[in-house]
Design an enzyme around this catalytic site. Sequence first.
Site, PDB file in Angstrom:
ATOM      1  N   SER A  79     100.811  56.127  97.934  1.00 29.61           N
ATOM      2  CA  SER A  79     101.996  57.236  98.392  1.00 29.61           C
ATOM      3  C   SER A  79     103.236  56.452  98.121  1.00 29.61           C
ATOM      4  CB  SER A  79     101.717  57.509  99.775  1.00 29.61           C
ATOM      5  OG  SER A  79     102.956  58.150 100.057  1.00 29.61           O
ATOM      6  N   HIS A 138      99.240  68.245 104.784  1.00 30.82           N
ATOM      7  CA  HIS A 138      99.930  69.273 103.975  1.00 30.82           C
ATOM      8  C   HIS A 138      98.845  70.237 103.608  1.00 30.82           C
ATOM      9  CE1 HIS A 138     103.103  66.125 102.876  1.00 30.82           C
ATOM     10  NE2 HIS A 138     103.209  66.695 103.770  1.00 30.82           N
TER      11      HIS A 138
HETATM   12  P1  NAD Z   1     103.647  60.830  94.954  1.00 33.40           P
HETATM   13  O1  NAD Z   1     103.383  61.257  93.747  1.00 33.40           O
HETATM   14  O2  NAD Z   1     105.169  60.750  95.598  1.00 33.40           O
HETATM   15  O3  NAD Z   1     103.296  59.097  94.902  1.00 33.40           O
HETATM   16  C1  NAD Z   1     102.174  58.589  94.494  1.00 33.40           C
HETATM   17  C2  NAD Z   1     102.252  57.158  94.421  1.00 33.40           C
HETATM   18  O4  NAD Z   1     101.031  56.426  94.110  1.00 33.40           O
HETATM   19  C3  NAD Z   1     103.306  56.462  93.499  1.00 33.40           C
HETATM   20  O5  NAD Z   1     104.106  55.734  94.144  1.00 33.40           O
HETATM   21  C4  NAD Z   1     102.274  55.932  92.327  1.00 33.40           C
HETATM   22  O6  NAD Z   1     102.954  54.661  91.789  1.00 33.40           O
HETATM   23  C5  NAD Z   1     101.113  55.548  93.106  1.00 33.40           C
HETATM   24  N1  NAD Z   1     100.012  55.695  92.320  1.00 33.40           N
HETATM   25  C6  NAD Z   1      99.691  56.579  91.229  1.00 33.40           C
HETATM   26  N2  NAD Z   1      98.265  56.375  90.917  1.00 33.40           N
HETATM   27  C7  NAD Z   1      98.267  55.229  91.624  1.00 33.40           C
HETATM   28  C8  NAD Z   1      96.694  54.357  91.638  1.00 33.40           C
HETATM   29  N3  NAD Z   1      95.663  54.762  90.487  1.00 33.40           N
HETATM   30  N4  NAD Z   1      96.826  53.388  91.983  1.00 33.40           N
HETATM   31  C9  NAD Z   1      97.840  52.853  92.933  1.00 33.40           C
HETATM   32  N5  NAD Z   1      98.753  53.737  93.041  1.00 33.40           N
HETATM   33  C10 NAD Z   1      98.849  54.734  92.385  1.00 33.40           C
HETATM   34  O7  NAD Z   1     102.555  61.106  96.230  1.00 33.40           O
HETATM   35  P2  NAD Z   1     102.866  61.367  97.524  1.00 33.40           P
HETATM   36  O8  NAD Z   1     103.524  60.333  98.364  1.00 33.40           O
HETATM   37  O9  NAD Z   1     101.341  61.724  97.991  1.00 33.40           O
HETATM   38  O10 NAD Z   1     103.847  62.529  97.697  1.00 33.40           O
HETATM   39  C11 NAD Z   1     103.473  63.920  97.041  1.00 33.40           C
HETATM   40  C12 NAD Z   1     103.565  65.275  97.600  1.00 33.40           C
HETATM   41  O11 NAD Z   1     102.717  65.967  96.796  1.00 33.40           O
HETATM   42  C13 NAD Z   1     102.483  65.028  98.847  1.00 33.40           C
HETATM   43  O12 NAD Z   1     103.139  65.849  99.800  1.00 33.40           O
HETATM   44  C14 NAD Z   1     101.131  65.660  98.567  1.00 33.40           C
HETATM   45  O13 NAD Z   1     100.721  66.873  99.330  1.00 33.40           O
HETATM   46  C15 NAD Z   1     101.567  66.563  97.272  1.00 33.40           C
HETATM   47  N6  NAD Z   1     100.410  66.258  95.859  1.00 33.40           N
HETATM   48  C16 NAD Z   1      99.246  66.119  96.384  1.00 33.40           C
HETATM   49  C17 NAD Z   1      98.413  66.120  95.305  1.00 33.40           C
HETATM   50  C18 NAD Z   1      96.882  65.845  95.548  1.00 33.40           C
HETATM   51  O14 NAD Z   1      96.390  66.296  96.571  1.00 33.40           O
HETATM   52  N7  NAD Z   1      96.049  64.957  95.163  1.00 33.40           N
HETATM   53  C19 NAD Z   1      98.685  65.817  93.965  1.00 33.40           C
HETATM   54  C20 NAD Z   1     100.057  65.992  93.781  1.00 33.40           C
HETATM   55  C21 NAD Z   1     100.938  66.230  94.928  1.00 33.40           C
END
Ligand code: NAD
Length: 251
Positions: A194, A120
Amino acid sequence: MMNLEEFAGAIRESREIVVFTGAGISTESGIPDFRSPGGIWSRYRPVSFQEFISSEESRVEAWKRRLETYAVDQNAKPNIGHYFVQSLNEKGKLIGLITQNVDGLHSQSGLPEDKIVELHGSNRTIRCLECSKSYDPVIIMERLTGNFSSPRCDDCGGILKSATISFGQAMPERAMRQAQEWTEQARIFIVMGSSLQVQPAASFPVIARHNGAVLAIINREPTMLDEYASFAHHGAIGEFCRRFNSMIADG
Ligand code: NAD
């Protein structure tokens, strides 16, 4: 289903591992994930690519959201989860890391660029949509004060945008191809943090499993693919890695 000891054994023996990460690996670095209640995503709706290019109001909205998260993003440091992936590479076990994250923390952990696919894109660069000139975010963000207009390219006046993939924007072809290749080579495919709800990114674990790889999912909440996985752990990544690191230490 494998138990933890069996999964550790598989990791110790393998040199063909692909890791796939989402926002959940960066929450312990202070960057909120997509779906946390009260988080940034529930206060600002995502601006689609079409809206961004066609409406100044939408661009300003997108930059306001960016401004709000900028300080946190700038100060975030990699955590034990990012270092876990980096250490798999140090041990010669990692084919590659495919991430949905745009935060650059895998690079910051010392993982080489040629082992990283950012599906992304990255928010560590801002790019002109006309001439592709790249800018360090620091330069652009300091222009966004008061009642600002959306920033424009110094060279050609084109619209500037974070080098991230917005909803409605085409997936980066090279990154998709590399991710596909690595996924096909994987003997172990580990998903970390994820929800596996965003497509086409979430199709990679399915492809890996289909090819006979061990599919492991480490996530706080259950995902749709848990049933399909060879190993699933529901809990925090940091806590898991602290325990797991010692189990694979001699691998
Ligand atoms: P998502 O938010 O849909 O899912 C994140 C998952 O991680 C959740 O199911 C949650 O339960 C789990 N989680 C959160 N903290 C955790 C931890 N400490 N240990 C274990 N599990 C944990 O995220 P996604 O699947 O990456 O999709 C989100 C979209 O948003 C992506 O396309 C991404 O590009 C974007 N995004 C990126 C960031 C970043 O770069 N850090 C942040 C927010 C969103």
